[in-house]
Write a protein that holds these residues in place. Structure first.
Motif, short mmCIF file in Angstrom:
data_model
loop_
_atom_site.label_atom_id
_atom_site.label_comp_id
_atom_site.label_asym_id
_atom_site.label_seq_id
_atom_site.Cartn_x
_atom_site.Cartn_y
_atom_site.Cartn_z
N ASN A 283 0.79 -1.18 0.04
CA ASN A 283 0.14 0.11 -0.09
C ASN A 283 0.87 1.06 -0.05
N GLY A 328 -6.62 9.48 -6.58
CA GLY A 328 -6.93 8.26 -5.74
C GLY A 328 -7.68 7.13 -6.67
N ILE A 329 -8.60 7.51 -7.45
CA ILE A 329 -9.29 6.66 -8.31
C ILE A 329 -8.31 5.70 -9.22
N GLY A 332 -6.54 3.50 -6.85
CA GLY A 332 -7.03 2.21 -6.69
C GLY A 332 -7.29 1.24 -7.38
N ILE A 335 -4.04 -0.87 -7.87
CA ILE A 335 -3.89 -1.63 -6.70
C ILE A 335 -4.77 -2.94 -6.78
N ALA A 336 -5.95 -2.54 -7.37
CA ALA A 336 -6.85 -3.65 -7.46
C ALA A 336 -6.45 -4.80 -8.44
N TYR A 361 -7.88 -5.49 -2.05
CA TYR A 361 -9.26 -5.00 -3.03
C TYR A 361 -10.12 -4.09 -2.01
N LEU A 363 -8.75 -1.90 0.28
CA LEU A 363 -7.93 -0.79 0.34
C LEU A 363 -8.18 0.05 -0.97
N ALA A 364 -8.24 -0.71 -2.04
CA ALA A 364 -8.09 -0.10 -3.29
C ALA A 364 -9.57 0.78 -3.48
N MET A 365 -10.54 0.21 -3.05
CA MET A 365 -11.93 0.75 -3.20
C MET A 365 -11.98 2.00 -2.24
N MET A 367 -9.35 3.89 -1.67
CA MET A 367 -8.34 5.01 -2.18
C MET A 367 -8.73 6.48 -2.46
N LYS A 370 -9.53 8.12 0.89
CA LYS A 370 -8.11 8.33 1.64
C LYS A 370 -7.45 9.24 0.89
#
Length: 449
Positions: A283, A328-329, A332, A335-336, A361, A363-365, A367, A370
Motif C-alpha cells: 500500500n 486516488g481513483i 485504486g 492496486i486492485a 481489494y 483498500l483499493a476501493m 483510495m 483516503k
C-alpha cells in the motif's frame, strides 16, 4: 473566489511534488524490499520485524509532526525570504528532537521485550523483535535530525537534494540487507540482526550527507548556525510550540491509533499479522503520490501566506482537492489489478496470501476518499497553519470511529481482516465532511510569522 489558470497551480505543484513522491517511493520501496527479504525467512520473521517496527513508526510520526510544524514556519519564512528565521526554526527543532528521540532510543535498547509484549505474546516473534530493536534503537536520534534537514530543504523549494540523499542512504540499506541477512560472500548470515545493522548504517550515512551538503553550500538557507540557530527568545519558542504541539499530538495520537489497529489485527492471529505487514508495504508504494502532492500543497500555501498572497489560497485548495480524488481513483484501480501479482512475490502460505489479496481489494476501493482526506489534513489545513482544527478532525475520526470499529469487528463479530479494513475506513467519511466545511469557510489560513 479568485480565478486562476490550471497551469498556475499544477506546474509548481508537480515540479515540487515529483521529487517528494520519488523520495517517498524510495523509502517505501526499500521497506517493501526489506519485507520481501525478511519474508524469505518465514511468517514469524515478517511478524517480528513488523511488530518491532511499530516503535520506529511511532518515532517517525512524532518526527513528522515536529518537522511538519517546522516546515510550516520555514515555508512562510521562505516566502518572506527571512533566512535567519529559518535557521532559528531549524535550531529549535533539532534541540527538541535530540531530547525526545534520545529517550526513545534508550527505551528501545534497554527494554525491548516490554515494547514487543504490547503487540504480541508469541515468544518467537518477541525474540526476533528484541534483536532488531537493540541494534536499530540508537539510530532514532540520527533519523530525527535528518528529518529536520529534509523538510527544511523541501520547504525552501529544494526537493532534489533530499531525494539524492535518500537514494544513497537507502541503497546502503538494501545492499546491506542483502549481504547481511543471507550471508553473501564473505559476510556472515545474520538474519533479522543483519537487517537491523544495515538500517542503522544507512541512517548514519544519511545524516552525514545532510550535514556535509548544507554546510558546504554558501547560499543554503537551511544550515545549522550557532549564531542564529540558537538565537531565539521565549516569545519565539511559545509561538513555535503553540503551532507545533497540536501537530505533534496529532501525529502521535494518529500513530497510536494505527498501533491500536495493529493490536486489533493481531487478535485475529499471526497469519493476519503477517498479511498486514505485507499489505502495508504494498500500500505504501502507491500512497507516495498523495504524500508528495499534499506535501507540495502545504509548502506552496505556506510560501504564499509568507509572501502575503493569502487571497489565492482558496483557489489552490479547490484545485488540490479535485486532483487528489482523481489520483486516488487511478491508484485504486492499479492496486486492485496488481494485488495478486505483488502478493505472489512473498514466500507465504496460501491462507496469508488470500487474506492479503482480499484486503488489498478493499483498500483499493477506499483510495479516492483516503487521498482526499490526506490532502485536506496534511496539505491544506497544515499548510494554512490551521493545526488545532487538524488535530480535532483527526482525533475524532480515529478515536471515536476508526479504533472502536476495529475492535468491535474483531472481538464482537469475529470478522476477517478485509472486513475490518472496510469498517476502519468509515472514519474517512467523518474526516471528509468536516474537512470540507473548514476549507470552504476559508478559516484554515493563518499567518504565523
Amino acid at each position: 473566489m479568485l480565478k486562476i489558470k490550471k497551469n498556475e497551480f499544477l506546474k509548481p505543484t508537480i515540479a515540487l511534488s515529483t521529487p517528494i513522491m520519488l523520495q517517498a517511493l524510495l523509502v517505501n520501496g526499500v521497506t517493501f524490499a526489506d519485507t520481501l527479504m525478511i519474508g524469505q525467512l518465514g511468517e514469524v520473521s515478517i511478524a517480528a520485524v513488523g511488530v518491532a517496527s511499530q516503535l520506529f513508526f511511532l518515532v517517525t510520526m512524532f518526527l513528522y509532526g515536529v518537522s511538519s510544524a517546522g516546515g510550516i514556519f520555514i515555508s512562510q519564512y521562505w516566502g518572506a525570504r527571512d533566512k535567519k528565521g529559518i535557521q532559528k526554526v531549524l535550531g529549535l527543532s533539532i534541540i527538541f528532537t535530540l531530547i525526545s528521540c534520545g529517550i526513545v532510543s534508550l527505551l528501545s535498547t534497554i527494554f525491548p521485550s516490554v515494547i514487543m509484549k504490547i503487540f504480541t505474546q508469541d515468544p518467537n516473534v518477541i525474540s526476533g523483535g528484541n534483536t532488531y530493536l537493540r541494534i536499530v534503537g540508537f539510530s532514532y536520534v540520527l533519523t530525527g535530525i535528518s528529518f529536520m534537514y529534509s523538510v527544511g530543504l523541501r520547504s525552501t523549494g529544494d526537493a532534489k537534494t533530499p531525494l539524492v540523499i535518500s537514494l544513497i542512504s537507502l541503497s546502503v540499506d538494501v545492499i546491506g540487507n542483502y549481504l547481511l541477512i543471507f550471508g553473501i560472500g564473505i559476510f556472515p548470515e545474520l538474519g533479522i540482526a543483519g537487517g537491523a545493522i544495515s538500517t542503522a548504517l544507512s541512517r548514519i550515512v544519511e545524516l552525514a550527507l545532510y550535514l556535509i551538503i548544507t554546510n558546504k553550500r554558501a547560499d543554503c538557507p537551511v544550515k545549522f548556525s550557532f549564531k542564529y540557530s540558537l538565537d531565539f527568545d521565549m516569545a519565539f519558542v511559545k509561538k513555535f510550540f503553540t503551532t507545533a504541539i497540536p501537530v505533534v499530538i496529532n501525529d502521535i495520537m494518529w500513530s497510536l491509533g494505527m498501533v491500536c489497529y495493529k493490536i486489533a489485527y493481531s487478535k485475529i492471529g499471526t497469519e493476519a499479522l503477517a498479511a498486514v505487514q505485507i499489505i502495508e508495504s504494498i500500500n505504501n508504494l502507491f500512497f507516495v503520490t498523495i504524500q508528495g502532492f499534499s506535501g507540495a500543497v502545504a509548502i506552496i500555501l505556506g510560501n504564499m501566506i509568507g509572501a502575503q498572497k493569502e487571497h489565492k489560497a482558496h483557489a489552490y485548495a479547490t484545485f488540490s482537492l479535485i486532483f487528489s480524488v482523481i489520483t486516488g481513483i487511478i491508484v485504486g484501480i492499479v492496486i486492485a489489478l496488481a494485488a495478486p501479482i505483488f502478493v505472489s512475490l512473498f514466500h507465504i502460505n496460501q491462507e496469508v496470501s488470500n487474506i492479503a489479496i482480499k484486503s488489498l481489494y478493499i483498500l483499493a476501493m477506499l483510495m479516492p476518499i483516503k487521498f482526499l482526506t490526506m490532502d485536506q489534513v496534511l496539505g491544506l489545513l497544515r499548510g494554512g497553519g490551521d493545526t488545532k482544527y487538524s488535530l480535532y478532525l483527526e482525533m475524532c475520526s480515529i478515536w471515536l470511529v476508526g479504533v472502536p470499529m476495529a475492535f468491535i469487528g474483531v472481538l464482537v463479530f469475529n470478522l476477517p481482516l478485509q472486513y475490518i479494513y472496510l469498517l476502519v475506513g468509515t472514519e474517512e467519511i467523518l474526516k471528509m465532511i468536516f474537512g470540507f466545511s473548514r476549507i470552504h469557510s476559508g478559516k484554515f489560513i493563518h499567518k504565523l510569522i
